[in-house]
Motif scaffolding. Sequence first.
Motif, PDB file in Angstrom:
ATOM      1  N   VAL A  74       0.842  -1.206   0.000  1.00 28.32           N
ATOM      2  CA  VAL A  74       0.000   0.000   0.000  1.00 28.32           C
ATOM      3  C   VAL A  74       0.874   1.251   0.000  1.00 28.32           C
ATOM      4  N   PHE A  75       0.728   2.046  -1.059  1.00 30.83           N
ATOM      5  CA  PHE A  75       1.416   3.341  -1.159  1.00 30.83           C
ATOM      6  C   PHE A  75       0.370   4.441  -1.022  1.00 30.83           C
ATOM      7  N   VAL A  76       0.564   5.322  -0.056  1.00 26.70           N
ATOM      8  CA  VAL A  76      -0.353   6.450   0.162  1.00 26.70           C
ATOM      9  C   VAL A  76       0.392   7.735  -0.165  1.00 26.70           C
ATOM     10  N   LEU A  77      -0.102   8.478  -1.138  1.00 27.73           N
ATOM     11  CA  LEU A  77       0.508   9.763  -1.475  1.00 27.73           C
ATOM     12  C   LEU A  77      -0.337  10.872  -0.862  1.00 27.73           C
ATOM     13  N   ARG A  78       0.324  11.853  -0.254  1.00 29.94           N
ATOM     14  CA  ARG A  78      -0.409  12.975   0.362  1.00 29.94           C
ATOM     15  C   ARG A  78       0.024  14.274  -0.300  1.00 29.94           C
ATOM     16  N   PRO A  79      -0.607  14.605  -1.445  1.00 30.12           N
ATOM     17  CA  PRO A  79      -0.216  15.852  -2.113  1.00 30.12           C
ATOM     18  C   PRO A  79      -0.814  17.072  -1.432  1.00 30.12           C
ATOM     19  N   CYS A  80      -0.111  18.216  -1.611  1.00 36.37           N
ATOM     20  CA  CYS A  80      -0.706  19.511  -1.263  1.00 36.37           C
ATOM     21  C   CYS A  80      -1.631  19.909  -2.413  1.00 36.37           C
ATOM     22  N   ILE A  81      -2.045  21.166  -2.479  1.00 35.80           N
ATOM     23  CA  ILE A  81      -2.927  21.612  -3.572  1.00 35.80           C
ATOM     24  C   ILE A  81      -2.206  21.412  -4.904  1.00 35.80           C
ATOM     25  N   VAL A  82      -2.917  20.823  -5.849  1.00 33.87           N
ATOM     26  CA  VAL A  82      -2.369  20.528  -7.166  1.00 33.87           C
ATOM     27  C   VAL A  82      -2.805  21.638  -8.122  1.00 33.87           C
ATOM     28  N   ALA A  83      -1.897  22.084  -8.963  1.00 36.00           N
ATOM     29  CA  ALA A  83      -2.257  23.148  -9.914  1.00 36.00           C
ATOM     30  C   ALA A  83      -1.417  22.998 -11.177  1.00 36.00           C
ATOM     31  N   GLY A  84      -1.712  23.859 -12.143  1.00 40.98           N
ATOM     32  CA  GLY A  84      -1.016  23.835 -13.430  1.00 40.98           C
ATOM     33  C   GLY A  84      -2.031  24.010 -14.541  1.00 40.98           C
ATOM     34  N   PRO A  85      -1.554  24.050 -15.771  1.00 41.45           N
ATOM     35  CA  PRO A  85      -2.476  24.305 -16.889  1.00 41.45           C
ATOM     36  C   PRO A  85      -3.601  23.272 -17.000  1.00 41.45           C
ATOM     37  N   LYS A  86      -3.304  22.020 -16.625  1.00 46.18           N
ATOM     38  CA  LYS A  86      -4.352  20.986 -16.719  1.00 46.18           C
ATOM     39  C   LYS A  86      -5.051  20.768 -15.380  1.00 46.18           C
ATOM     40  N   ALA A  87      -4.759  21.605 -14.401  1.00 45.74           N
ATOM     41  CA  ALA A  87      -5.428  21.505 -13.089  1.00 45.74           C
ATOM     42  C   ALA A  87      -5.849  22.913 -12.657  1.00 45.74           C
ATOM     43  N   PRO A  88      -6.910  23.443 -13.285  1.00 50.11           N
ATOM     44  CA  PRO A  88      -7.286  24.833 -13.016  1.00 50.11           C
ATOM     45  C   PRO A  88      -8.244  25.017 -11.843  1.00 50.11           C
ATOM     46  N   THR A 103       4.741  26.490 -10.523  1.00 46.28           N
ATOM     47  CA  THR A 103       3.408  25.890 -10.690  1.00 46.28           C
ATOM     48  C   THR A 103       2.337  26.978 -10.723  1.00 46.28           C
ATOM     49  N   LEU A 104       2.465  27.941  -9.802  1.00 41.54           N
ATOM     50  CA  LEU A 104       1.497  29.036  -9.768  1.00 41.54           C
ATOM     51  C   LEU A 104       1.563  29.849 -11.063  1.00 41.54           C
ATOM     52  N   ALA A 105       2.783  30.118 -11.526  1.00 40.04           N
ATOM     53  CA  ALA A 105       2.925  30.898 -12.767  1.00 40.04           C
ATOM     54  C   ALA A 105       2.295  30.145 -13.945  1.00 40.04           C
ATOM     55  N   ALA A 106       2.484  28.832 -13.974  1.00 38.38           N
ATOM     56  CA  ALA A 106       1.905  28.033 -15.072  1.00 38.38           C
ATOM     57  C   ALA A 106       0.386  28.051 -15.009  1.00 38.38           C
ATOM     58  N   LEU A 107      -0.150  28.060 -13.792  1.00 37.44           N
ATOM     59  CA  LEU A 107      -1.609  28.148 -13.647  1.00 37.44           C
ATOM     60  C   LEU A 107      -2.104  29.528 -14.083  1.00 37.44           C
ATOM     61  N   ALA A 108      -1.389  30.563 -13.623  1.00 35.69           N
ATOM     62  CA  ALA A 108      -1.828  31.934 -13.912  1.00 35.69           C
ATOM     63  C   ALA A 108      -1.857  32.216 -15.412  1.00 35.69           C
ATOM     64  N   GLU A 109      -0.933  31.581 -16.150  1.00 35.75           N
ATOM     65  CA  GLU A 109      -0.901  31.792 -17.604  1.00 35.75           C
ATOM     66  C   GLU A 109      -2.177  31.325 -18.283  1.00 35.75           C
ATOM     67  N   THR A 110      -2.870  30.383 -17.653  1.00 35.99           N
ATOM     68  CA  THR A 110      -4.086  29.843 -18.288  1.00 35.99           C
ATOM     69  C   THR A 110      -5.318  30.668 -17.925  1.00 35.99           C
ATOM     70  N   VAL A 111      -5.173  31.615 -16.971  1.00 40.69           N
ATOM     71  CA  VAL A 111      -6.325  32.424 -16.558  1.00 40.69           C
ATOM     72  C   VAL A 111      -6.324  33.693 -17.389  1.00 40.69           C
ATOM     73  N   ASP A 112      -7.387  33.930 -18.161  1.00 38.85           N
ATOM     74  CA  ASP A 112      -7.379  35.164 -18.971  1.00 38.85           C
ATOM     75  C   ASP A 112      -8.283  36.216 -18.350  1.00 38.85           C
TER      76      ASP A 112
END
Length: 327
Positions: free
Chosen positions: A164-178, A318-327
């Motif tokens: 059993v592998f449990v991954l605990r990510p923080c908030i995920v973001a990016g162009p494909k995660a808006p 990651t934040l910059a990549a997300l921001a680029e997708t927001v118009d």
Amino acid sequence: MALRVAVTGPTGEIGISTIEALEAHPDVTQILGMARRPFDPAERGWSKTVYRQGDILDRDAVDDLVSEADVVVHLAFIIMGTREESAKINLAGTRNVFEATVSGGPRRLVYTSSVAAYGYHSDNPVPITEDVPTRGTPAHYYSEQKAACEQVLAEVTAGSGLEVFVLRPCIVAGPKAPALAEAMPWNQLPDPVRRLVRAVPVLKPPMPDPGTPVQLVHHDDVASAVALAATTTTAPPGAYNIAGDGLLTFSDVGRALGARPVKVPHVAAVATSEVLARLPFVPSALEWLHAGRASTVMDTSKAKDELGWQPTFTAAETLAALAETVD
Ligand SMILES: NC(=O)c1ccc[n+]([C@@H]2O[C@H](COP(=O)([O-])OP(=O)(O)OC[C@H]3O[C@@H](n4cnc5c(N)ncnc54)[C@H](OP(=O)(O)O)[C@@H]3O)[C@@H](O)[C@H]2O)c1
């Protein structure tokens, strides 16, 4: 090694990048994806992936899915929803996946939990390591359910021999995660109004910054962690924190996504959270405010040292990549 990997929720923000990472992995020969809505893997150019429509609340459908797999990756979940609706799918559906995996043929389970499973407690260490108990915060449905799912996972898999592998990510973001950008109230305004608000500085909505640090991780980096957990022959099973390097502030996030940051005392965030926790009824969306009351900064050295994971994007990138997708 020829691995068949079953994935619940392959069409979500993490799912799409995860399938891309698994498609590119030489040891993965087949990927079986299941979610509720129609989806055509061929449209993405995926050649190893077979998709079927199915609901994790349907135990027969889950049994069928996992019976053909060596590894199960469980991503299906309701993140933004009401407390009641999300509880049904997240608790009963997740239990179905865990139980079916234990009683079926797979030898490994990869489950994406969350930083929210730790809960927003002022007595949690900073940074949080994987041995910190996943207590959750009952006033926030998502945090409570993530903690409950880890508890169910421990109960269902105890003594089973399943890796059993449990991954605990923080908030995920990016162009494909808006979703982070879309959750900002001003981004839900109708199009011409939203553009006006973004363009005129005095119209920008305030974004309270209580000084709580923020971690972000890029969807491709979460996907590489899932692919590593699914395929590793050397890393030990267990829990792994997943976050991009570097810390951001609420001001950074607000500024990048079109708001006007306003510093507020940290005690104000704690007081708001305490008042909300005492109210008899709180809209589920407002429960997310609890997340600002305490630091949930995680230590990611275990994922780097033991899983061999290395994020390619920092939190700021990651934040910059997300921001680029927001118009
Ligand atoms: N995004 C984040 O910031 C973040 C951070 C930490 C942890 N996580 C965790 O990572 C996992 C994946 O998150 P995500 O961001 O990819 O979520 P997402 O974008 O909301 O996608 C959820 C996926 O689950 C499927 N799904 C939902 N209910 C289902 C059901 N009853 N039966 C079958 N499939 C169902 C959805 O497809 P259909 O709706 O078509 O069924 C979709 O494919 C979740 O466990 C989440 O809690 C996410």
